[in-house]
Design a protein around this motif. Structure first.
Motif, mmCIF file in Angstrom:
data_model
loop_
_atom_site.group_PDB
_atom_site.id
_atom_site.type_symbol
_atom_site.label_atom_id
_atom_site.label_comp_id
_atom_site.label_asym_id
_atom_site.label_seq_id
_atom_site.Cartn_x
_atom_site.Cartn_y
_atom_site.Cartn_z
ATOM 1 N N SER A 59 0.623 -0.937 -0.070
ATOM 2 C CA SER A 59 0.034 0.048 -0.005
ATOM 3 C C SER A 59 0.981 1.358 0.002
ATOM 4 O O SER A 59 0.318 2.366 -0.218
ATOM 5 N N GLN A 60 2.128 1.136 0.334
ATOM 6 C CA GLN A 60 3.104 2.309 0.348
ATOM 7 C C GLN A 60 3.607 2.671 -0.979
ATOM 8 O O GLN A 60 4.070 3.741 -1.272
ATOM 9 N N LEU A 65 -0.466 4.086 -4.512
ATOM 10 C CA LEU A 65 -0.796 5.448 -4.360
ATOM 11 C C LEU A 65 -1.449 5.833 -5.642
ATOM 12 O O LEU A 65 -2.579 6.794 -5.660
ATOM 13 N N THR A 66 -0.982 5.552 -6.593
ATOM 14 C CA THR A 66 -1.828 5.915 -7.766
ATOM 15 C C THR A 66 -3.097 5.356 -7.880
ATOM 16 O O THR A 66 -3.717 5.974 -8.458
ATOM 17 N N ALA A 67 -3.335 4.185 -7.512
ATOM 18 C CA ALA A 67 -4.300 3.539 -7.764
ATOM 19 C C ALA A 67 -5.493 4.074 -6.831
ATOM 20 O O ALA A 67 -6.610 4.211 -7.114
ATOM 21 N N ASP A 68 -5.100 4.535 -5.625
ATOM 22 C CA ASP A 68 -5.852 5.318 -4.863
ATOM 23 C C ASP A 68 -6.573 6.626 -5.191
ATOM 24 O O ASP A 68 -7.582 7.289 -5.154
ATOM 25 N N ALA A 204 9.405 8.674 -0.043
ATOM 26 C CA ALA A 204 9.635 9.071 -1.605
ATOM 27 C C ALA A 204 8.548 8.897 -2.495
ATOM 28 O O ALA A 204 8.573 9.153 -3.611
ATOM 29 N N GLN A 205 7.574 7.755 -2.127
ATOM 30 C CA GLN A 205 6.791 7.101 -3.169
ATOM 31 C C GLN A 205 5.746 8.132 -3.810
ATOM 32 O O GLN A 205 5.360 8.018 -4.769
#
Length: 221
Positions: A59-60, A65-68, A204-205
């Motif tokens: 999830s990190q 993060l893009t999917a979210d 950094a993600q």
């Protein structure tokens, strides 16, 4: 009294039966007029450890993060992460047909080649594999976002320049969307990487997500 009640009860039962009969004939017709829910369009990400959130929880990673972000801002779209740590371009070629068939993506993000470069594999081999993935994706009706990578200078000037050129030339040749260097926002920040100096840390993600988003978002319109 008894016969009157029996007659009244019979009339009520007939009325109830008539209501159920009408309901049974009308409800299916109304359901038939309701359009089926439209299937979500898919963004398929084929990558290596940089996209598989190596050393982090899934999830990190920038893909999650893009999917979210997609779920919140792009209704009707979803993201499938088919990235595998250690994957090479050859591994991507061997898997892509199955992933295309299974997910039927509208957009394919290809983030592969870094492991080829770190192993010093022949540039033409990597190029051929990347080109094969692009062609298969486009033949399946998907738009392609090709994400490039760069090699450290210790690989030699000819190799590093040829490696980088593979991505730009293939994108131009096949008219794909293109992001030259995935790690560009953090490349010069040693603190943005894990102890191996290869894989970005969790904080950094979001920068990688935002970097990729600039090239991905136009493909979702």
């Amino acid at each position: 009294m008894s016969s009157g009640y029996a007659g009244w009860r019979g009339r009520v039962q007939c009325a109830i039966g008539l209501v159920f009969l009408v309901f049974a004939t009308l409800v299916p017709a109304s359901f038939a007029q309701t359009p089926a829910a439209k299937a979500a369009r898919t963004v398929l990400v084929l990558g290596d450890s940089l996209s598989a959130a190596y050393g982090l929880s899934a999830s990190q990673g920038w893909v999650a993060l893009t999917a979210d972000r997609v779920s919140k801002t792009q209704p009707g779209w979803r993201v499938v992460n088919a990235s595998i740590s250690g994957e090479t371009s050859a591994g991507g070629v061997s898997r892509i047909a199955g992933e295309l068939k299974r997910n039927r993506p509208a957009v394919v993000v290809i983030e592969l080649g870094a492991n080829d470069g770190l192993r010093g594999l022949p540039l033409q081999q990597t190029r051929s594999n990347l080109e094969r993935m692009i062609k298969l994706s486009q033949a399946a009706g998907a738009k392609v976002l090709l994400i490039g990578m760069r090699m450290p200078p210790n690989m030699g000037r000819d190799y590093t320049q040829g490696f980088e050129r593979n991505f730009s030339e293939l994108s131009k040749l096949h008219k794909t969307a293109y992001l030259p260097f995935l790690l560009e926002p953090i490349a010069l920040d040693r603190g943005a990487f894990q102890a191996d100096n290869l894989h970005p840390i969790a904080t950094a993600q979001p920068k990688l997500r935002d970097h990729v988003w600039k090239a991905l978002a136009p493909l979702l319109k």
